[in-house]
Design an enzyme around this catalytic site. Structure first.
Site, PDB file in Angstrom:
ATOM      1  CG  ASN A   1      -2.062  -1.159   1.181  1.00 47.19           C
ATOM      2  OD1 ASN A   1      -2.614  -1.654   0.141  1.00 47.19           O
ATOM      3  ND2 ASN A   1      -2.313  -1.547   2.351  1.00 47.19           N
TER       4      ASN A   1
ATOM      5  CB  VAL B   1       2.641   1.292   9.349  1.00 45.98           C
ATOM      6  CG1 VAL B   1       4.048   1.778   9.903  1.00 45.98           C
ATOM      7  CG2 VAL B   1       1.749   1.041  10.220  1.00 45.98           C
TER       8      VAL B   1
ATOM      9  CG  HIS C   1       4.421  -2.179   5.336  1.00 43.70           C
ATOM     10  ND1 HIS C   1       4.317  -0.665   5.448  1.00 43.70           N
ATOM     11  CD2 HIS C   1       2.960  -2.382   5.313  1.00 43.70           C
ATOM     12  CE1 HIS C   1       3.072  -0.109   5.671  1.00 43.70           C
ATOM     13  NE2 HIS C   1       2.076  -1.266   5.245  1.00 43.70           N
TER      14      HIS C   1
END
Ligand code: AMP
Length: 117
Positions: free
Chosen positions: A90, A99, A103
């Site tokens: 994302n 966040v 990731h």
């Protein structure tokens, strides 16, 4: 938004050992751990140790690191016994990023529909 932001996230706290995580894999470049709110039977997050906000903030110097992350994603998915699985990154608020430390979601263990929301 810049890479200084990525050094002050919940994931950098995990990397520094200040917050616990359910670790799956670790090496000098990256860390993989189970998502705290799994969306499937297997839901693992793979993060670089280098604080990068997201894919908008990568540079040519990150080429080796990004290749490494995909190789480790495959290794982690196979070690979980997955044959079909999905990677998701994302990128930015409107894409669902919450966040701001790069990731890769590794998701599997159930049929996954397409297109995503
Ligand atoms: P994203 O929405 O793509 O930025 O993904 C952030 C992910 O981090 C979400 O799936 C969260 O459930 C997960 N998450 C947040 N805090 C933690 C934590 N302390 N340990 C593990 N996963 C977390």
């Amino acid at each position: 938004m810049d890479d200084a932001m990525a050094s002050e996230t919940i994931f950098s706290q995990i990397l520094r050992g200040e917050l616990p995580c359910d670790e799956v894999y670790s090496d000098e470049l990256c860390l993989a751990f189970r998502d705290i709110e799994p969306q499937a039977p297997v839901h693992i997050l793979l993060i670089p140790r280098k604080p990068i906000v997201n894919l908008t903030h990568i540079d040519v110097e990150d080429k080796e690191l990004l290749g490494h992350l995909l190789i480790i994603a495959s290794k982690v998915a196979r070690s979980e016994g997955l044959e079909s699985w999905r990677t998701v990154v994302n990128n930015g608020v409107d894409a669902g990023q919450t966040v701001f430390h790069l990731h890769i979601h590794i998701i599997g263990g159930r049929p996954l529909s397409w297109p995503p929301g």
